[in-house]
Scaffold this motif. Structure first.
Motif, PDB file in Angstrom:
ATOM      1  N   ILE A   1       8.736  11.328  -7.907  1.00 42.97           N
ATOM      2  CA  ILE A   1      10.140  11.037  -8.368  1.00 42.97           C
ATOM      3  C   ILE A   1      11.311  12.311  -7.918  1.00 42.97           C
ATOM      4  CG2 ILE A   1      11.532  10.176 -10.875  1.00 42.97           C
ATOM      5  CD1 ILE A   1       8.616   8.772 -11.669  1.00 42.97           C
ATOM      6  N   ARG A   2      11.110  13.200  -8.214  1.00 42.10           N
ATOM      7  CA  ARG A   2      11.356  14.269  -7.941  1.00 42.10           C
ATOM      8  C   ARG A   2      12.552  13.574  -5.984  1.00 42.10           C
ATOM      9  NH1 ARG A   2      10.075  19.718  -9.146  1.00 42.10           N
ATOM     10  NH2 ARG A   2      10.915  19.352 -11.241  1.00 42.10           N
ATOM     11  N   HIS A   3      11.669  13.314  -4.814  1.00 41.66           N
ATOM     12  CA  HIS A   3      11.876  13.541  -4.319  1.00 41.66           C
ATOM     13  C   HIS A   3      11.395  12.131  -3.315  1.00 41.66           C
ATOM     14  CE1 HIS A   3      10.800  18.329  -3.677  1.00 41.66           C
ATOM     15  NE2 HIS A   3      10.005  17.783  -4.650  1.00 41.66           N
ATOM     16  N   GLY A   4      11.502  10.782  -4.305  1.00 41.80           N
ATOM     17  CA  GLY A   4      11.871   9.697  -3.498  1.00 41.80           C
ATOM     18  C   GLY A   4      10.903   8.871  -2.350  1.00 41.80           C
ATOM     19  N   SER A   5      11.859   8.373  -1.779  1.00 37.73           N
ATOM     20  CA  SER A   5      11.187   8.185  -0.396  1.00 37.73           C
ATOM     21  C   SER A   5      10.963   9.373   0.374  1.00 37.73           C
ATOM     22  CB  SER A   5      12.133   6.813   0.309  1.00 37.73           C
ATOM     23  OG  SER A   5      13.010   7.430   0.408  1.00 37.73           O
ATOM     24  N   ARG A   6      11.182   9.909   0.605  1.00 38.03           N
ATOM     25  CA  ARG A   6      10.574  11.280   1.231  1.00 38.03           C
ATOM     26  C   ARG A   6       9.722  11.959   1.223  1.00 38.03           C
ATOM     27  NH1 ARG A   6      15.591  12.708  -0.908  1.00 38.03           N
ATOM     28  NH2 ARG A   6      14.863  14.472  -1.838  1.00 38.03           N
ATOM     29  N   THR A   7       8.658  11.775   0.649  1.00 35.19           N
ATOM     30  CA  THR A   7       7.248  12.060   0.112  1.00 35.19           C
ATOM     31  C   THR A   7       6.481  11.286   1.106  1.00 35.19           C
ATOM     32  OG1 THR A   7       6.172  13.367  -1.327  1.00 35.19           O
ATOM     33  CG2 THR A   7       7.128  11.023  -2.484  1.00 35.19           C
ATOM     34  N   GLN A   8       5.537  12.214   0.867  1.00 37.16           N
ATOM     35  CA  GLN A   8       3.717  10.497   0.744  1.00 37.16           C
ATOM     36  C   GLN A   8       3.360  11.358   0.202  1.00 37.16           C
ATOM     37  OE1 GLN A   8       3.337   9.539   4.261  1.00 37.16           O
ATOM     38  NE2 GLN A   8       5.739   9.949   4.817  1.00 37.16           N
ATOM     39  N   SER A   9       2.501  10.046  -0.355  1.00 34.45           N
ATOM     40  CA  SER A   9       1.920   9.959  -1.795  1.00 34.45           C
ATOM     41  C   SER A   9       1.204   8.292  -2.123  1.00 34.45           C
ATOM     42  CB  SER A   9       3.207  10.588  -3.281  1.00 34.45           C
ATOM     43  OG  SER A   9       3.246   9.506  -3.934  1.00 34.45           O
TER      44      SER A   9
ATOM     45  N   THR B   1       1.130  -1.316   0.098  1.00 41.11           N
ATOM     46  CA  THR B   1      -0.199   0.062   0.006  1.00 41.11           C
ATOM     47  C   THR B   1       0.764   0.962  -0.240  1.00 41.11           C
ATOM     48  OG1 THR B   1      -1.663  -1.375   1.450  1.00 41.11           O
ATOM     49  CG2 THR B   1      -2.438   1.127   1.234  1.00 41.11           C
ATOM     50  N   ALA B   2       0.709   2.124  -0.549  1.00 39.14           N
ATOM     51  CA  ALA B   2       1.026   3.405  -1.105  1.00 39.14           C
ATOM     52  C   ALA B   2       1.390   4.372   0.699  1.00 39.14           C
ATOM     53  CB  ALA B   2       0.190   5.060  -1.845  1.00 39.14           C
ATOM     54  N   LYS B   3       1.865   4.905   0.830  1.00 37.70           N
ATOM     55  CA  LYS B   3       2.397   5.744   1.975  1.00 37.70           C
ATOM     56  C   LYS B   3       1.475   6.328   2.591  1.00 37.70           C
ATOM     57  CE  LYS B   3       7.242   6.434   2.466  1.00 37.70           C
ATOM     58  NZ  LYS B   3       8.154   7.513   2.647  1.00 37.70           N
ATOM     59  N   LEU B   4       0.203   7.255   1.919  1.00 36.03           N
ATOM     60  CA  LEU B   4      -0.681   7.694   1.117  1.00 36.03           C
ATOM     61  C   LEU B   4      -1.329   7.882   0.584  1.00 36.03           C
ATOM     62  CD1 LEU B   4      -1.721  10.091   4.230  1.00 36.03           C
ATOM     63  CD2 LEU B   4      -0.693  11.231   2.533  1.00 36.03           C
ATOM     64  N   PRO B   5      -2.229   6.300   0.482  1.00 30.86           N
ATOM     65  CA  PRO B   5      -2.955   6.113  -0.815  1.00 30.86           C
ATOM     66  C   PRO B   5      -3.896   7.360  -1.350  1.00 30.86           C
ATOM     67  CG  PRO B   5      -3.228   4.165   1.030  1.00 30.86           C
ATOM     68  CD  PRO B   5      -2.920   5.498   1.441  1.00 30.86           C
ATOM     69  N   LEU B   6      -4.499   7.766  -0.927  1.00 30.40           N
ATOM     70  CA  LEU B   6      -5.280   9.520  -1.117  1.00 30.40           C
ATOM     71  C   LEU B   6      -5.185  10.854  -1.340  1.00 30.40           C
ATOM     72  CD1 LEU B   6      -8.993   8.219   1.093  1.00 30.40           C
ATOM     73  CD2 LEU B   6      -8.280   7.315  -1.028  1.00 30.40           C
ATOM     74  N   ALA B   7      -3.753  10.799  -1.179  1.00 33.79           N
ATOM     75  CA  ALA B   7      -2.951  11.766  -1.755  1.00 33.79           C
ATOM     76  C   ALA B   7      -2.999  12.297  -3.282  1.00 33.79           C
ATOM     77  CB  ALA B   7      -1.538  11.790  -0.785  1.00 33.79           C
ATOM     78  N   ASP B   8      -2.772  13.252  -3.687  1.00 34.55           N
ATOM     79  CA  ASP B   8      -2.536  13.778  -5.043  1.00 34.55           C
ATOM     80  C   ASP B   8      -1.491  14.175  -5.661  1.00 34.55           C
ATOM     81  OD1 ASP B   8      -4.390  13.869  -7.283  1.00 34.55           O
ATOM     82  OD2 ASP B   8      -5.460  16.384  -6.689  1.00 34.55           O
ATOM     83  N   GLU B   9      -0.902  13.674  -4.760  1.00 31.20           N
ATOM     84  CA  GLU B   9       0.285  13.908  -5.659  1.00 31.20           C
ATOM     85  C   GLU B   9       1.182  13.575  -7.169  1.00 31.20           C
ATOM     86  OE1 GLU B   9       3.166  16.590  -4.256  1.00 31.20           O
ATOM     87  OE2 GLU B   9       1.856  15.996  -2.376  1.00 31.20           O
TER      88      GLU B   9
ATOM     89  N   LEU C   1      20.171   0.871  -6.547  1.00 33.33           N
ATOM     90  CA  LEU C   1      20.011   1.862  -5.548  1.00 33.33           C
ATOM     91  C   LEU C   1      19.903   1.439  -4.211  1.00 33.33           C
ATOM     92  CD1 LEU C   1      17.405   4.246  -3.897  1.00 33.33           C
ATOM     93  CD2 LEU C   1      15.675   2.004  -4.466  1.00 33.33           C
ATOM     94  N   ILE C   2      20.590  -0.494  -3.824  1.00 38.25           N
ATOM     95  CA  ILE C   2      19.984  -0.687  -2.500  1.00 38.25           C
ATOM     96  C   ILE C   2      21.507  -0.661  -2.797  1.00 38.25           C
ATOM     97  CG2 ILE C   2      20.656  -3.333  -1.938  1.00 38.25           C
ATOM     98  CD1 ILE C   2      18.716  -4.436  -3.337  1.00 38.25           C
ATOM     99  N   ARG C   3      22.959  -0.635  -3.387  1.00 37.33           N
ATOM    100  CA  ARG C   3      23.896  -0.492  -2.954  1.00 37.33           C
ATOM    101  C   ARG C   3      24.248   1.373  -2.511  1.00 37.33           C
ATOM    102  NH1 ARG C   3      25.261  -1.489  -8.481  1.00 37.33           N
ATOM    103  NH2 ARG C   3      24.990  -4.012  -8.401  1.00 37.33           N
TER     104      ARG C   3
END
Length: 181
Positions: free
Chosen positions: A38-46, A24-32, A61-63
Protein backbone atom coordinates in the motif's frame (compact mmCIF):
# COMPACT_ATOMS: atom_id res chain seq x y z
CA UNK A 1 -21.12 4.04 1.60
CA UNK A 2 -20.78 1.42 -1.12
CA UNK A 3 -22.17 -2.07 -0.80
CA UNK A 4 -19.98 -4.82 0.68
CA UNK A 5 -20.69 -7.06 -2.27
CA UNK A 6 -18.64 -5.35 -4.97
CA UNK A 7 -14.98 -4.49 -5.34
CA UNK A 8 -13.41 -2.36 -8.06
CA UNK A 9 -9.95 -2.53 -9.62
CA UNK A 10 -8.32 0.07 -11.82
CA UNK A 11 -6.76 -2.11 -14.51
CA UNK A 12 -3.19 -1.80 -15.73
CA UNK A 13 -2.63 -1.76 -19.49
CA UNK A 14 -1.26 -5.32 -19.37
CA UNK A 15 -4.39 -6.67 -17.65
CA UNK A 16 -6.10 -7.28 -20.95
CA UNK A 17 -9.26 -9.25 -20.33
CA UNK A 18 -10.14 -10.03 -16.70
CA UNK A 19 -13.56 -11.34 -17.79
CA UNK A 20 -11.70 -14.22 -19.48
CA UNK A 21 -8.35 -14.39 -17.67
CA UNK A 22 -9.09 -13.08 -14.20
CA UNK A 23 -6.57 -10.78 -12.53
CA UNK A 24 -3.14 -11.99 -11.43
CA UNK A 25 -0.79 -10.12 -9.12
CA UNK A 26 2.43 -8.79 -10.66
CA UNK A 27 4.49 -11.30 -8.66
CA UNK A 28 2.10 -13.92 -7.22
CA UNK A 29 4.73 -15.82 -5.22
CA UNK A 30 6.31 -12.74 -3.60
CA UNK A 31 6.24 -12.21 0.14
CA UNK A 32 5.62 -8.47 0.52
CA UNK A 33 3.71 -7.11 3.49
CA UNK A 34 0.39 -5.35 2.92
CA UNK A 35 2.00 -2.23 4.44
CA UNK A 36 4.79 -2.23 1.83
CA UNK A 37 2.33 -2.82 -1.02
CA UNK A 38 0.00 0.00 0.00
CA UNK A 39 2.84 2.41 0.81
CA UNK A 40 4.47 1.91 -2.61
CA UNK A 41 1.35 1.29 -4.73
CA UNK A 42 1.73 0.31 -8.37
CA UNK A 43 5.52 0.84 -8.21
CA UNK A 44 5.93 -2.39 -6.23
CA UNK A 45 6.12 -5.98 -7.42
CA UNK A 46 4.08 -8.03 -4.98
CA UNK A 47 1.57 -10.80 -4.52
CA UNK A 48 -1.16 -8.28 -3.66
CA UNK A 49 -3.88 -7.00 -5.98
CA UNK A 50 -5.28 -3.61 -4.97
CA UNK A 51 -9.03 -3.21 -5.16
CA UNK A 52 -11.44 -0.70 -3.69
CA UNK A 53 -14.77 -1.03 -2.00
CA UNK A 54 -15.89 2.20 -3.74
CA UNK A 55 -16.10 3.09 -7.43
CA UNK A 56 -16.12 6.77 -6.41
CA UNK A 57 -12.80 6.27 -4.62
CA UNK A 58 -11.31 4.60 -7.72
CA UNK A 59 -12.46 7.63 -9.71
CA UNK A 60 -10.29 9.81 -7.41
CA UNK A 61 -7.27 7.78 -8.49
CA UNK A 62 -8.36 7.98 -12.13
CA UNK A 63 -8.55 11.79 -11.91
CA UNK A 64 -4.96 11.80 -10.69
CA UNK A 65 -3.83 9.48 -13.53
CA UNK A 66 -5.60 11.59 -16.17
CA UNK A 67 -4.10 14.85 -14.83
CA UNK A 68 -0.57 13.56 -14.19
CA UNK A 69 -0.12 10.76 -16.72
CA UNK A 70 -2.16 12.14 -19.61
CA UNK A 71 -4.54 9.21 -19.84
CA UNK A 72 -7.78 9.74 -21.74
CA UNK A 73 -9.73 6.91 -20.12
CA UNK A 74 -9.23 4.09 -17.65
CA UNK A 75 -10.73 0.64 -17.36
CA UNK A 76 -12.13 -0.59 -14.05
CA UNK A 77 -13.22 -4.16 -13.45
CA UNK A 78 -16.14 -4.80 -11.13
CA UNK A 79 -15.64 -7.84 -8.88
CA UNK A 80 -18.33 -9.85 -7.12
CA UNK A 81 -16.86 -10.08 -3.62
CA UNK A 82 -19.28 -12.73 -2.37
CA UNK A 83 -18.43 -14.97 -5.32
CA UNK A 84 -14.72 -14.32 -4.74
CA UNK A 85 -14.94 -15.45 -1.12
CA UNK A 86 -17.01 -18.51 -2.06
CA UNK A 87 -14.76 -19.51 -4.99
CA UNK A 88 -11.66 -18.95 -2.87
CA UNK A 89 -12.79 -21.65 -0.49
CA UNK A 90 -14.09 -24.08 -3.11
CA UNK A 91 -11.38 -23.75 -5.75
CA UNK A 92 -8.49 -23.69 -3.31
CA UNK A 93 -9.80 -26.89 -1.68
CA UNK A 94 -10.17 -28.62 -5.06
CA UNK A 95 -6.71 -27.56 -6.21
CA UNK A 96 -5.12 -28.79 -2.99
CA UNK A 97 -6.92 -32.13 -3.33
CA UNK A 98 -5.57 -32.48 -6.89
CA UNK A 99 -2.04 -31.69 -5.74
CA UNK A 100 -2.28 -34.26 -2.96
CA UNK A 101 -3.38 -36.93 -5.46
CA UNK A 102 -0.48 -36.05 -7.75
CA UNK A 103 1.95 -36.14 -4.82
CA UNK A 104 0.75 -39.66 -3.99
CA UNK A 105 1.63 -40.72 -7.54
CA UNK A 106 5.01 -38.94 -7.62
CA UNK A 107 7.52 -40.78 -5.50
CA UNK A 108 10.90 -40.50 -7.25
CA UNK A 109 13.33 -37.72 -6.24
CA UNK A 110 13.64 -36.69 -9.91
CA UNK A 111 9.94 -35.91 -9.85
CA UNK A 112 10.32 -33.43 -6.97
CA UNK A 113 11.19 -30.64 -9.42
CA UNK A 114 7.87 -31.28 -11.12
CA UNK A 115 6.21 -31.13 -7.71
CA UNK A 116 7.78 -27.73 -6.99
CA UNK A 117 6.66 -26.41 -10.38
CA UNK A 118 3.18 -27.77 -9.79
CA UNK A 119 3.00 -26.16 -6.35
CA UNK A 120 4.12 -22.81 -7.81
CA UNK A 121 1.44 -23.09 -10.50
CA UNK A 122 -1.25 -23.98 -7.97
CA UNK A 123 -0.28 -21.13 -5.66
CA UNK A 124 -0.12 -18.63 -8.52
CA UNK A 125 -3.65 -19.54 -9.57
CA UNK A 126 -5.31 -19.52 -6.17
CA UNK A 127 -6.67 -16.68 -4.13
CA UNK A 128 -4.94 -16.10 -0.81
CA UNK A 129 -5.97 -13.63 1.85
CA UNK A 130 -8.57 -10.93 1.31
CA UNK A 131 -7.79 -7.94 3.55
CA UNK A 132 -10.43 -5.22 3.88
CA UNK A 133 -8.77 -2.05 5.14
CA UNK A 134 -12.14 -0.37 5.66
CA UNK A 135 -12.31 -2.66 8.71
CA UNK A 136 -10.47 -0.86 11.51
CA UNK A 137 -9.19 -4.10 13.07
CA UNK A 138 -7.58 -5.12 9.74
CA UNK A 139 -6.11 -1.63 9.34
CA UNK A 140 -4.63 -1.68 12.85
CA UNK A 141 -3.24 -5.21 12.43
CA UNK A 142 -1.48 -4.67 9.10
CA UNK A 143 -0.80 -0.92 9.20
CA UNK A 144 -0.37 0.00 12.87
CA UNK A 145 -1.22 3.58 13.81
CA UNK A 146 2.34 4.76 14.35
CA UNK A 147 4.86 7.19 12.90
CA UNK A 148 6.03 6.06 9.46
CA UNK A 149 2.74 4.39 8.55
CA UNK A 150 0.56 7.47 8.14
CA UNK A 151 1.03 7.66 4.35
CA UNK A 152 -0.02 4.03 3.87
CA UNK A 153 -2.95 4.43 6.27
CA UNK A 154 -4.01 7.56 4.36
CA UNK A 155 -3.93 5.72 1.01
CA UNK A 156 -5.84 2.75 2.44
CA UNK A 157 -8.53 5.04 3.85
CA UNK A 158 -8.72 7.39 0.85
CA UNK A 159 -9.20 4.55 -1.64
CA UNK A 160 -11.22 2.14 0.57
CA UNK A 161 -8.48 -0.43 -0.03
CA UNK A 162 -9.19 -4.15 -0.12
CA UNK A 163 -6.16 -6.31 -0.96
CA UNK A 164 -6.57 -9.68 -2.64
CA UNK A 165 -3.61 -12.04 -2.56
CA UNK A 166 -2.32 -13.57 -5.82
CA UNK A 167 -5.36 -14.10 -8.04
CA UNK A 168 -8.96 -13.06 -8.77
CA UNK A 169 -10.74 -15.70 -10.91
CA UNK A 170 -12.51 -14.56 -14.08
CA UNK A 171 -15.79 -15.93 -12.69
CA UNK A 172 -15.70 -13.11 -10.12
CA UNK A 173 -15.10 -10.34 -12.67
CA UNK A 174 -18.58 -9.18 -13.67
CA UNK A 175 -18.10 -6.14 -15.91
CA UNK A 176 -15.69 -3.52 -17.18
CA UNK A 177 -16.35 0.19 -16.63
CA UNK A 178 -14.68 2.67 -18.98
CA UNK A 179 -14.15 5.84 -16.96
CA UNK A 180 -13.35 9.22 -18.48
CA UNK A 181 -13.23 12.61 -16.80
Amino acid sequence: MESKTKLYRLLRDDEENPLENGVTAKLPLADETPLHHIRHGSRTQSQWISTSRSLDDVKKLIRYKILHEGRKACRVVEIDEQKLVKLKKELNRLKIEKVMKILEILQKPSELILTDLLMDYILTNTTGKILDFTDESIMNTYIPNQFGNMTARGYAEKYSEVLVERYIPSECCTRIHIVTM
